[in-house]
Design an enzyme around this catalytic site. Structure first.
Site, PDB file in Angstrom:
ATOM      1  N   LYS A  69       0.843  -1.203   0.000  1.00  0.00           N
ATOM      2  CA  LYS A  69       0.000   0.000   0.000  1.00  0.00           C
ATOM      3  C   LYS A  69       0.874   1.248   0.000  1.00  0.00           C
ATOM      4  O   LYS A  69       1.876   1.310   0.718  1.00  0.00           O
ATOM      5  CB  LYS A  69      -0.899  -0.018   1.241  1.00  0.00           C
ATOM      6  CG  LYS A  69      -1.779   1.202   1.426  1.00  0.00           C
ATOM      7  CD  LYS A  69      -2.808   0.976   2.532  1.00  0.00           C
ATOM      8  CE  LYS A  69      -3.717   2.162   2.746  1.00  0.00           C
ATOM      9  NZ  LYS A  69      -3.101   3.228   3.544  1.00  0.00           N
TER      10      LYS A  69
ATOM     11  N   HIS B 135      -1.900   7.803   0.939  1.00  0.00           N
ATOM     12  CA  HIS B 135      -2.217   7.829   2.365  1.00  0.00           C
ATOM     13  C   HIS B 135      -3.160   8.996   2.677  1.00  0.00           C
ATOM     14  O   HIS B 135      -3.080   9.618   3.734  1.00  0.00           O
ATOM     15  CB  HIS B 135      -0.912   7.963   3.174  1.00  0.00           C
ATOM     16  CG  HIS B 135      -0.926   7.272   4.510  1.00  0.00           C
ATOM     17  ND1 HIS B 135      -0.154   6.173   4.783  1.00  0.00           N
ATOM     18  CD2 HIS B 135      -1.600   7.520   5.654  1.00  0.00           C
ATOM     19  CE1 HIS B 135      -0.347   5.799   6.052  1.00  0.00           C
ATOM     20  NE2 HIS B 135      -1.232   6.601   6.595  1.00  0.00           N
TER      21      HIS B 135
END
Ligand code: FNR
Length: 378
Positions: A249, A273
């Site tokens: 991620k 993020h």
């Protein structure tokens, strides 16, 4: 008699009103922590502006009576292309924190991705997930202490989580101006550390139990939370530690996506993020088509950063994402009304997604592609 038209929702339906209400309800520190981002928060704005480049082109008379939101991700059949994004320290917005999110996620039939810095320990959340017959993925913050990292991975696997989402964009916590102004970092108050304070490898590092000297334990956490010295070779090591599918991620560059897949990752989350790490970073949506072009055939591509409504999800899915992660919206729901709040936000989001899909003339998420979109040349 009260008709259906008189029953107003408990929570604001519009994202902007929901955010406003949650910020008002929270204390300034927690509100700034959730709503804020890195530096001047240019990345957060850019994440939203990136969606303006795309418009959905509705098609008519295509029999959209039965619609199918399901997708296959990591070999798992999901009822909808939605995962609740890993968000840490949820105790700062609601005491039921991740337990409430797990319960609501199961009702919504979407997976919860549990953060490493959760307020309840991962085994307790797994128990709730089991009780409500939900699905859980575990997000890993890769500690500079390899024993702690291995231990967290083993615990997640043993507890029954079905995927490991390794966040690569947070080897260090960023420059966050709102938090600095409020002198607010929840970890320094011992929030969000349940997985560390229950971890045998972490406890081995301490002279005394966190219950006896919390400050020393917090200091130790700060020391080992992240590892800025990691390189791509280290990913080989991590993928060897687990049988779970590994998803990385925080990917933005297509070369990074390709490197991750070459080294054993099953998928990537294209994400910045939510603008919380690098100010003036490229919006995640802008990089999505290139990442899909590079690894989309061989790996699953997930997306987050800026998804607020069903139409946002349609755009990301049409650009090639296999599923999206919903972040701040559900956290605001949690802040306002615990599990019921998460449920309400999720239900609204899924209803909006379903209606927008059908009204665009599309019957299934799997059938979405670029032909659904028109690109604006600004
Ligand atoms: C996050 N995010 C995050 N990501 C992660 O991998 N581990 C974590 O512990 C956290 N914690 C966290 C806390 C808070 C308060 C927020 C808002 C976000 C990032 C999250 O998973 C996701 O990438 C973003 O929320 C996506 O951006 P939007 O759509 O919420 O703006």
């Amino acid at each position: 008699m009260q008709g259906m038209a008189d029953v107003t929702p408990d929570l604001p339906v519009r994202f902007e009103a929901l955010e406003r209400a949650a910020i008002e309800a929270l204390d300034d520190g927690a509100a700034g922590y959730v709503a804020g981002g890195a530096g001047g928060e240019e990345t957060m704005d850019a994440n939203r502006e990136a969606f303006d480049r795309w418009r959905i082109v509705p098609r008519m008379l295509r029999d959209v009576a039965d619609r199918d939101l399901s997708v296959e991700v990591l070999g798992q059949e999901l009822a909808a292309p939605v995962i609740l994004a890993p968000v840490g320290v949820l105790s700062i917005v609601h005491e039921d924190a991740e337990l409430a999110v797990a319960e609501a996620a199961a009702d919504l039939d979407v997976p919860i991705c549990l953060s490493t810095v959760s307020s309840y320990q991962l085994e307790d959340v797994a128990e709730t997930i089991d009780d409500v017959a939900g699905t859980g993925w575990f997000q890993l913050y890769w500690s500079s202490d390899r024993d702690v990292t291995t231990s967290l991975v083993e615990r997640a696997e043993a507890a029954g989580y079905e995927a490991l989402v390794v966040t690569l964009d947070t080897p260090l916590l960023s420059w966050r101006e709102r938090d600095i102004e409020e002198a607010y970092l929840p970890f320094l108050d011992g929030e969000g550390l349940a997985n560390y304070f229950s971890d045998p490898a972490f406890l081995d590092r301490l002279d005394v139990d966190p219950g006896e000297n919390e400050l020393a334990a917090i200091r130790e956490f700060v020391d080992i939370f992240g590892d800025p010295s990691l390189t791509w070779e280290d990913l080989d090591w991590l993928t060897d530690q687990t049988d779970l599918p590994v998803v990385v991620k925080g990917i933005l560059h297509p070369d990074d996506a390709a490197e991750a897949i070459d080294r054993g990752a099953a998928g990537v989350v294209v994400s910045n993020h939510g603008g919380r790490q690098v100010d003036r970073a490229v919006p995640a949506l802008e990089m999505l088509p290139e990442v899909v072009g590079r690894v989309g055939e061989e790996a699953d591509v997930l997306f987050d950063s800026g998804i607020r409504r069903g139409s946002d999800a349609i755009v990301a899915l049409a650009l090639g994402a296999d599923a999206i992660m919903l972040g701040r919206p559900y956290v605001y729901g949690l802040a306002l009304d615990g599990a019921d709040g998460v449920r309400a936000v999720g239900q609204n989001f899924l209803a909006d997604l379903d209606l927008t899909l059908g009204l665009a003339g599309q019957r299934s998420i799997e059938g979405l592609d670029r032909s659904v979109l028109s690109e604006r040349h600004c």
